[in-house]
Scaffold this active site. Structure first.
Site, PDB file in Angstrom:
ATOM      1  N   LYS A  62       0.717  -1.362  -0.063  1.00 49.12           N
ATOM      2  CA  LYS A  62       0.112  -0.145  -0.037  1.00 49.12           C
ATOM      3  C   LYS A  62       0.734   1.174   0.150  1.00 49.12           C
ATOM      4  CE  LYS A  62      -4.021  -2.125  -0.033  1.00 49.12           C
ATOM      5  NZ  LYS A  62      -4.120  -3.388   0.687  1.00 49.12           N
ATOM      6  N   ILE A  63       0.226   2.347   0.196  1.00 46.80           N
ATOM      7  CA  ILE A  63       0.852   3.761  -0.094  1.00 46.80           C
ATOM      8  C   ILE A  63       2.326   3.779   0.988  1.00 46.80           C
ATOM      9  CG2 ILE A  63       0.574   6.119  -0.195  1.00 46.80           C
ATOM     10  CD1 ILE A  63      -0.627   4.513  -2.393  1.00 46.80           C
TER      11      ILE A  63
END
Length: 400
Positions: A207-208
């Site tokens: 994810k980010i």
């Protein structure tokens, strides 16, 4: 074949290129090391610090960090009182956790088809489904999923929530750092809950940002924040205002609700705060790579992601669409070349468990059509320019 998002493996000429992976530097390692040398490695001050950092970034009033994105979804639904007799609507174009967490509350699940451009929940399809539903069949909560890091049309969904009386939970597992503007031009960060009751984030390694595993729930509602914190830790409290017999002594606690152990550790939160400090750089790199894909793919027979006006995606995924008859051969050719392309997502209603719940092919045709040609290309901050060139070159050859 290595797992997606995992460590690199040696290739004859090139390293394996996953579709996503974490980016950990010496500052991140030092942040975790400081906690290892501190008094608390769980239930300590690093959790409060991370929650404050996250709330500041998302411009939310409250942030509750938990052990995973799935835990965040489950707690969000529980905090809203979702249970037997209720129905939760979400999109079929998501990972199964979005729907599963509602089933784990004892609720029923239904789906709303996607917009063919954004691949997010279609407000028009939602409105049609609401208008066709009887008063007793309306959802308790609607869960739009910000696919690939592109926020849904939240003002439109919020307007329908006001008209029909359902609650809104944003599944922003892909979207930390994303933003959008409403019709008046006001800019809203994902997680601000400007048009939702709750919003969830995920910190899985692809994810980010990452905390290893982890998630969070954001809200602007003080009562929902209280419920989330209570349910995160067994439903147990030492808050005298919540206890029936608060005068027993300092040792005393009470379980006042049926909760779970969804706590996150100080080790994870120290990494999370360090990663949040690096978020602007991560987003800049992802946006640069996405724009570069747009240019490199312009001459190929693919459908590129669409960005709606006023939106600033976080670009967790760069998902293209190819001809359905060529998707399998392109996927296989790229995997054989050491490129870890993936497919996001198999529509949830087509999974065997959901087929047993009476869902069937053809019910959500836009999501199904998108799935048949979907292909997620590698996108992560550490992706090098020559690697991106190689990805596109192999794709072009596979489609030629």
């Amino acid at each position: 074949m290595p797992p997606d998002g995992g460590e690199t493996m040696p290739m004859t000429q090139r390293r394996y290129i996953p579709y996503g992976r974490q980016d950990i530097d010496d500052h991140d390692r030092a942040a975790v090391d400081r906690i290892l040398r501190a008094d608390f490695i769980t239930q300590g001050p690093a959790i409060d610090a991370f929650e404050a950092d996250l709330a500041g970034l998302c411009e939310s009033r409250y942030s509750v960090a938990v052990s995973s994105g799935t835990a965040a979804l489950h707690l969000a639904y529980l905090a809203l009182g979702v249970g037997p007799g209720d129905t939760v609507w979400t999109t079929p174009n998501s990972f199964v956790a979005t729907a599963n967490a509602a089933l784990l509350c004892g609720a029923k699940v239904d789906f709303v088809d996607i917009d063919p451009d954004t691949r997010c929940m279609s407000p028009q399809a939602l409105e049609r489904k609401l208008a066709a539903s009887s008063a007793t069949a309306l959802p308790k909560a609607v869960v739009p999923v910000h696919f690939g890091g592109h926020c849904c049309d939240m003002p439109a969904i919020a307007g329908l929530a006001a008209a029909y009386g359902f609650r809104v939970v944003e599944d922003g597992a892909h979207s930390l750092g994303a933003a959008y503007r409403d019709a008046d031009g006001a800019r809203h960060m994902f997680g601000s809950c400007a048009h939702a009751d709750l919003a969830i984030a995920s910190f899985h390694p692809v994810k980010i940002i990452t905390t290893g595993e982890g998630g969070a729930v954001m809200t602007g509602d003080a009562e929902l924040d209280r419920r989330l914190r209570l349910l995160r830790s067994h439903g147990v409290t030492r808050d005298a205002g919540l206890m029936e017999n608060p005068s027993e002594g300092d040792w005393y606690y009470e379980q006042v609700a049926l909760g779970l152990n969804y706590r996150i550790t100080d080790l994870q939160c120290a990494l999370g705060s360090s990663q949040l400090a690096r978020l602007p750089g991560f987003l800049e790199r992802r946006r640069h790579l996405a724009a570069r894909y747009d240019e490199l793919l312009s001459g190929l027979p693919v459908r590129r992601p669409t960005v709606m006006p006023g939106h600033e995606p976080a670009w967790h995924l760069y998902a293209i669409e190819v001809d359905a008859d060529r998707r399998r051969s392109a996927f296989d050719a790229m995997r054989a070349a050491g490129i870890g392309v993936n497919v996001h997502y198999i529509p949830i209603h087509l999974q065997p468990h959901y087929r047993r719940l009476q869902f069937a092919p053809g019910q959500f045709p836009v999501a199904e059509r998108y799935y048949r040609g979907a292909l997620s290309l590698p996108l992560f901050p550490g992706l090098e320019t020559d690697e991106q060139d190689h990805v596109v070159s192999v794709l072009a050859e596979a489609l030629s």
